[in-house]
Design a protein around this motif. Structure first.
Motif, PDB file in Angstrom:
ATOM      1  N   ILE A   1       5.141   5.323 -11.397  1.00 27.21           N
ATOM      2  CA  ILE A   1       3.833   5.500 -12.024  1.00 27.21           C
ATOM      3  C   ILE A   1       3.318   4.396 -12.699  1.00 27.21           C
ATOM      4  CG2 ILE A   1       2.967   6.731 -13.941  1.00 27.21           C
ATOM      5  CD1 ILE A   1       4.941   8.925 -13.339  1.00 27.21           C
ATOM      6  N   TYR A   2       4.273   3.486 -13.329  1.00 23.37           N
ATOM      7  CA  TYR A   2       3.637   2.385 -14.022  1.00 23.37           C
ATOM      8  C   TYR A   2       3.024   1.233 -12.948  1.00 23.37           C
ATOM      9  CZ  TYR A   2       7.468  -1.209 -13.274  1.00 23.37           C
ATOM     10  OH  TYR A   2       8.183  -2.167 -12.610  1.00 23.37           O
ATOM     11  N   GLU A   3       3.168   1.491 -11.740  1.00 17.89           N
ATOM     12  CA  GLU A   3       2.670   0.516 -10.784  1.00 17.89           C
ATOM     13  C   GLU A   3       1.257   0.876 -10.087  1.00 17.89           C
ATOM     14  OE1 GLU A   3       6.948  -1.148  -9.073  1.00 17.89           O
ATOM     15  OE2 GLU A   3       6.074   0.554  -8.083  1.00 17.89           O
ATOM     16  N   ASP A   4       0.998   2.425 -10.541  1.00 15.37           N
ATOM     17  CA  ASP A   4      -0.066   2.900  -9.807  1.00 15.37           C
ATOM     18  C   ASP A   4      -1.363   2.577 -10.571  1.00 15.37           C
ATOM     19  OD1 ASP A   4      -1.792   4.532  -8.794  1.00 15.37           O
ATOM     20  OD2 ASP A   4      -0.802   6.433  -8.740  1.00 15.37           O
ATOM     21  N   PRO A   5      -2.219   1.954 -10.381  1.00 14.23           N
ATOM     22  CA  PRO A   5      -3.211   1.740 -11.099  1.00 14.23           C
ATOM     23  C   PRO A   5      -4.230   2.745 -11.246  1.00 14.23           C
ATOM     24  CG  PRO A   5      -3.677   0.719  -8.925  1.00 14.23           C
ATOM     25  CD  PRO A   5      -2.195   1.073  -9.020  1.00 14.23           C
ATOM     26  N   LYS A   6      -4.281   3.909 -10.641  1.00 12.45           N
ATOM     27  CA  LYS A   6      -4.959   5.022 -10.639  1.00 12.45           C
ATOM     28  C   LYS A   6      -4.482   6.001 -11.916  1.00 12.45           C
ATOM     29  CE  LYS A   6      -6.972   5.358  -6.171  1.00 12.45           C
ATOM     30  NZ  LYS A   6      -7.397   6.128  -5.062  1.00 12.45           N
ATOM     31  N   GLN A   7      -3.208   5.702 -12.393  1.00 14.12           N
ATOM     32  CA  GLN A   7      -2.723   6.605 -13.538  1.00 14.12           C
ATOM     33  C   GLN A   7      -3.164   6.119 -14.821  1.00 14.12           C
ATOM     34  OE1 GLN A   7      -0.482   8.982 -13.274  1.00 14.12           O
ATOM     35  NE2 GLN A   7      -0.411   9.285 -11.007  1.00 14.12           N
TER      36      GLN A   7
ATOM     37  N   MET B   1       0.740  -1.350  -0.071  1.00 19.31           N
ATOM     38  CA  MET B   1       0.020  -0.033  -0.024  1.00 19.31           C
ATOM     39  C   MET B   1       0.891   1.406   0.036  1.00 19.31           C
ATOM     40  SD  MET B   1      -3.226  -0.721   0.118  1.00 19.31           S
ATOM     41  CE  MET B   1      -4.134   0.676   0.877  1.00 19.31           C
ATOM     42  N   GLN B   2       0.335   2.263  -0.883  1.00 21.72           N
ATOM     43  CA  GLN B   2       0.979   3.576  -0.583  1.00 21.72           C
ATOM     44  C   GLN B   2      -0.191   4.561  -0.488  1.00 21.72           C
ATOM     45  OE1 GLN B   2       4.521   4.509  -2.619  1.00 21.72           O
ATOM     46  NE2 GLN B   2       3.720   6.702  -3.087  1.00 21.72           N
ATOM     47  N   GLY B   3      -0.303   5.074   0.430  1.00 23.27           N
ATOM     48  CA  GLY B   3      -1.655   5.904   1.060  1.00 23.27           C
ATOM     49  C   GLY B   3      -2.540   4.878   0.977  1.00 23.27           C
ATOM     50  N   ASP B   4      -3.860   5.317   0.202  1.00 20.38           N
ATOM     51  CA  ASP B   4      -4.849   4.581   0.046  1.00 20.38           C
ATOM     52  C   ASP B   4      -4.882   3.654  -1.209  1.00 20.38           C
ATOM     53  OD1 ASP B   4      -5.382   6.459  -1.769  1.00 20.38           O
ATOM     54  OD2 ASP B   4      -7.336   6.907  -1.343  1.00 20.38           O
ATOM     55  N   VAL B   5      -3.606   3.604  -1.925  1.00 22.41           N
ATOM     56  CA  VAL B   5      -3.708   2.778  -3.127  1.00 22.41           C
ATOM     57  C   VAL B   5      -2.843   1.344  -2.769  1.00 22.41           C
ATOM     58  CG1 VAL B   5      -2.925   2.874  -5.431  1.00 22.41           C
ATOM     59  CG2 VAL B   5      -3.620   5.015  -4.431  1.00 22.41           C
ATOM     60  N   ALA B   6      -3.519   0.293  -3.176  1.00 18.05           N
ATOM     61  CA  ALA B   6      -2.808  -0.977  -3.286  1.00 18.05           C
ATOM     62  C   ALA B   6      -2.027  -1.070  -4.596  1.00 18.05           C
ATOM     63  CB  ALA B   6      -3.830  -1.986  -3.126  1.00 18.05           C
ATOM     64  N   TYR B   7      -0.950  -1.603  -4.475  1.00 21.44           N
ATOM     65  CA  TYR B   7      -0.030  -1.662  -5.690  1.00 21.44           C
ATOM     66  C   TYR B   7       1.119  -2.611  -5.426  1.00 21.44           C
ATOM     67  CZ  TYR B   7       4.302   0.341  -3.762  1.00 21.44           C
ATOM     68  OH  TYR B   7       5.695   0.575  -2.997  1.00 21.44           O
ATOM     69  N   ARG B   8       1.410  -3.218  -6.549  1.00 17.93           N
ATOM     70  CA  ARG B   8       2.439  -4.256  -6.705  1.00 17.93           C
ATOM     71  C   ARG B   8       3.778  -3.540  -6.849  1.00 17.93           C
ATOM     72  NH1 ARG B   8       1.431  -7.633 -11.352  1.00 17.93           N
ATOM     73  NH2 ARG B   8       2.636  -9.358 -10.268  1.00 17.93           N
ATOM     74  N   ASP B   9       4.746  -3.804  -5.978  1.00 17.20           N
ATOM     75  CA  ASP B   9       6.074  -3.159  -6.174  1.00 17.20           C
ATOM     76  C   ASP B   9       6.926  -4.199  -7.009  1.00 17.20           C
ATOM     77  OD1 ASP B   9       8.325  -1.622  -6.057  1.00 17.20           O
ATOM     78  OD2 ASP B   9       8.796  -2.249  -3.969  1.00 17.20           O
ATOM     79  N   LEU B  10       6.605  -4.013  -8.300  1.00 18.28           N
ATOM     80  CA  LEU B  10       7.121  -4.646  -9.411  1.00 18.28           C
ATOM     81  C   LEU B  10       8.615  -4.683  -9.603  1.00 18.28           C
ATOM     82  CD1 LEU B  10       4.259  -4.602 -11.732  1.00 18.28           C
ATOM     83  CD2 LEU B  10       4.723  -6.448 -10.424  1.00 18.28           C
ATOM     84  N   ASN B  11       9.421  -3.459  -9.503  1.00 17.93           N
ATOM     85  CA  ASN B  11      10.535  -3.250  -9.712  1.00 17.93           C
ATOM     86  C   ASN B  11      11.194  -3.083  -8.159  1.00 17.93           C
ATOM     87  OD1 ASN B  11       9.813  -0.777  -8.558  1.00 17.93           O
ATOM     88  ND2 ASN B  11      10.589   0.517 -10.409  1.00 17.93           N
ATOM     89  N   LYS B  12      10.599  -3.594  -7.206  1.00 17.17           N
ATOM     90  CA  LYS B  12      11.200  -3.783  -5.874  1.00 17.17           C
ATOM     91  C   LYS B  12      12.148  -2.722  -5.224  1.00 17.17           C
ATOM     92  CE  LYS B  12      10.817  -7.748  -8.248  1.00 17.17           C
ATOM     93  NZ  LYS B  12      10.388  -7.921  -9.555  1.00 17.17           N
ATOM     94  N   ASN B  13      11.523  -1.417  -5.583  1.00 13.22           N
ATOM     95  CA  ASN B  13      12.441  -0.172  -5.161  1.00 13.22           C
ATOM     96  C   ASN B  13      11.556   0.277  -3.849  1.00 13.22           C
ATOM     97  OD1 ASN B  13      10.142   0.950  -6.246  1.00 13.22           O
ATOM     98  ND2 ASN B  13      11.412   2.355  -7.573  1.00 13.22           N
ATOM     99  N   GLY B  14      10.738  -0.325  -3.406  1.00 18.68           N
ATOM    100  CA  GLY B  14      10.022   0.409  -2.309  1.00 18.68           C
ATOM    101  C   GLY B  14       9.081   1.484  -2.511  1.00 18.68           C
ATOM    102  N   LYS B  15       8.728   1.578  -3.452  1.00 19.24           N
ATOM    103  CA  LYS B  15       7.936   2.951  -3.813  1.00 19.24           C
ATOM    104  C   LYS B  15       6.951   2.427  -4.798  1.00 19.24           C
ATOM    105  CE  LYS B  15      10.858   5.708  -6.578  1.00 19.24           C
ATOM    106  NZ  LYS B  15      11.610   6.963  -6.888  1.00 19.24           N
ATOM    107  N   MET B  16       5.822   3.642  -5.156  1.00 20.43           N
ATOM    108  CA  MET B  16       5.148   3.248  -5.992  1.00 20.43           C
ATOM    109  C   MET B  16       5.323   4.169  -7.285  1.00 20.43           C
ATOM    110  SD  MET B  16       0.799   3.106  -6.099  1.00 20.43           S
ATOM    111  CE  MET B  16       0.768   4.785  -5.845  1.00 20.43           C
TER     112      MET B  16
END
Length: 605
Positions: free
Chosen positions: A18-24, A1-16
């Protein structure tokens, strides 16, 4: 999670990212990921490789069983070595095992540097007939061939079929169909007619529209299966009906100057939003301003016609095996590089990219693309154009947000009783009654002695007494298939021998045996039409005659004995003689002289 957004940390860098953000928006996600990709990762995305599925659902490298499995590489190796993210399936295990395998291979891919999800594709898995590229998968619901859907002629039925197949594909992780085949069947000897919607452009366009809608929905999304419509700009007009899979036939001919007619079903597919297009192998012969090279090598076809005239912005993927020679069992199988045989591997890849194609089917040559870019022969910006299209489709399908399936539901969904019943209903509706002499049909059940040939005697026994001697029968019910004959060109090539070639009429003893039976006992004849049969004598002596397109014995008997009425109409004409066939123009619909049964023929009770 980042804020209220569930995401998959696909590049394993610990942050969301843009490409991992389903709201973008999709385009922002595409561009963000594109910037992070290496040239090698981009090159790997441009290949659709076969993949082996272990019978136990594991993904490790294990000894293969069977020819197709042995020819398919192990997915984890292709992921590790070549960054492949698109695979197509041949032989598959039971649905729940396939779903388990799919989740495991996606989990493996998730651990790669950027975690770009896989796209899994398949040729048709729901056809009840014997089409050469209908994958054997009896656990999936069985329906008539596309030619049978066209015979039924009901847009809603075709959309229902596609929607049910879509659910079965989704349940097992198949997210792209290497179909529909909207080629027009204007040359009756062509072996691939069963997979088409027939020879009429208007009917084929209606069927293509319903088919694509059923799989993709009104808009591509997480519940869609993307369609790769084929074979642009139409694979039907093959000289003498020979197919360009093989080096003994490379040319598509247009003696009726009817090139544009074959584009009409593709125009319907574009309007409906088909996700991808596959050109065919063939060489367009005698067309002004179009070079005589295979369609995927042909810039006039891909860039000028498809991209510029039709403004098509979806993915374009070659048919399988255009670049490299292969060996299948004992047979050497040359690349289908028709018209450019003199080019080497690198030159062929460059020529296809320059033509405007995004992806290579059945090839595995990312190192070649990397080399071409590093040598300045292909610009990386040109590669990026294709990667944008390929990434966009993955995002549209929702694969980046959740590529996984529910393994427990796969067996419940695939081949469910309701789905099987719907397929059986379509089989009945596609049956086309061409003759019913003296109102022979429907037959009265439980009152007749029945002789059957190529029909399940146990099923027939539900309707009467089955006898083994036609002389003691009241009625005979026989099932035939459009003939095919060995051709010299296919000798020594077991792949070519799997195709149905040559004349369409019954000959010699085979014909005489049928006629003898018809003269012995009143006979109901059903003939499976994978190509238009030439059957004047058989028709003349039959009491009743059906054309079928992948219908089961049960479906046929239900119609013969009046549980259901025949509803089909021929989507192709049946010629009256082989002379008429040979005199037809390969690119013209319904141009056989005095056909035995015209396009659209069909009776009912």
């Amino acid at each position: 999670m980042q804020g209220d957004v569930a995401y998959r940390d696909l590049n394993k860098n610990g942050k969301m990212d843009i490409y991992e953000d389903p709201k973008q928006p999709v385009e922002k996600r595409v561009q963000d990921l594109l910037k992070q990709m290496t040239l090698e990762e981009k090159a790997g995305m441009m290949f659709y490789s076969p993949i082996r599925v272990n019978a136990d659902g594991t993904i490790e490298d294990k000894p293969a069983s069977g020819l197709l499995a042995s020819l398919s590489p192990v997915g984890v190796n292709e992921i590790d070595k070549h960054h492949i993210t698109h695979f197509n399936l041949f032989v598959v295990p039971a649905p729940d095992t396939l779903a388990m395998w799919y989740n495991r291979i996606q989990q493996y891919q998730e651990k790669t540097r950027l975690g770009i999800p896989l796209t899994i594709a398949s040729d048709p898995r729901n056809q009840g007939g014997a089409g050469i590229f209908a994958m054997s998968a009896k656990t999936f619901s069985m329906w008539p061939d596309p030619l049978g859907l066209a015979a039924a002629g009901d847009d809603k039925l075709t959309e229902k079929f596609a929607n049910i197949s879509r659910q079965e594909y989704l349940a097992t992780g198949i997210r792209q169909g290497l179909h529909p085949q909207v080629d027009l069947a204007t040359e009756p000897r062509w072996p691939r007619i069963a997979g088409t919607f027939g020879e009429d452009a208007a009917l084929s366009s209606r069927m293509a529209t319903a088919y694509i809608k059923g799989y993709q929905g009104e808009k591509l999304g997480p519940n869609s299966v993307a369609m790769m419509t084929k074979h642009f700009p139409g694979g039907g007009p093959q000289k003498d009906g020979l197919d360009p899979h093989f080096n003994f036939q490379k040319g598509e001919v247009y003696p009726g100057n009817n090139f544009k007619y074959h584009l009409i079903p593709f125009e319907a597919a574009f309007k409906t939003g088909t996700a991808a297009i596959m050109p065919y192998y063939g060489v367009p012969m005698g067309q002004k301003d179009i070079p005589e090279v295979g369609f995927s090598y042909n810039k006039a076809i891909i860039t000028e016609l498809l991209r510029k005239k039709y403004h098509y912005e979806g993915v374009v993927c070659t048919d399988w095996g255009l670049v490299t020679d292969s060996k299948i069992g004992p047979v050497n199988f040359p690349a289908r590089a028709w018209g450019v045989e003199n080019l080497n591997t690198e030159e062929r890849v460059q020529r296809i990219i320059d033509a405007g194609v995004d992806q290579f089917g059945g090839e595995n040559l990312p190192d070649v693309i990397v080399k071409l870019v590093k040598e300045g022969k292909v610009g990386e910006k040109r590669i990026d154009e294709s990667i944008v299209r390929l990434l966009r489709l993955k995002f549209q399908l929702g694969l980046f947000d959740n590529p996984f399936v529910d393994e427990k539901k796969a067996a419940e969904i695939v081949g469910s009783a309701d789905f099987m019943a719907a397929g059986q209903d379509a089989m009945r509706r596609s049956l086309t009654l061409l003759k019913n002499d003296a109102h022979t049909l429907p037959l009265a059940p439980n009152k007749l002695k029945i002789y059957v040939k190529n029909v399940d005697a146990r099923l027939a026994a539900q309707y009467g007494t089955v006898v083994t001697d036609p002389k003691g029968a009241d009625i005979a019910i026989i099932r035939l298939q459009t003939p095919n004959y060995p051709i010299p060109e296919a000798k020594g090539n077991f792949i070519a021998q799997m195709f149905h070639w040559g004349d369409l009429d019954f000959k010699g003893k085979q014909l005489q045996d049928i006629l003898d039976l018809e003269k012995t006992v009143p006979t109901v004849v059903d003939i499976y039409i994978d190509r238009p049969a030439v059957i004047p004598e058989i028709s003349a002596n039959a009491k009743a005659l059906f054309a079928s397109f992948g219908s089961s014995d049960a479906a046929l008997l239900e119609v013969v004995f009046g549980k259901y009425k025949p509803q089909g109409h021929l989507p192709i004409e049946l010629p009256s003689s082989m002379e008429a066939v040979r005199n037809q123009k390969e690119d013209m619909p319904y141009d056989s002289k005095d056909p035995l049964y015209k396009f659209g023929a069909g009776l009912s009770y």
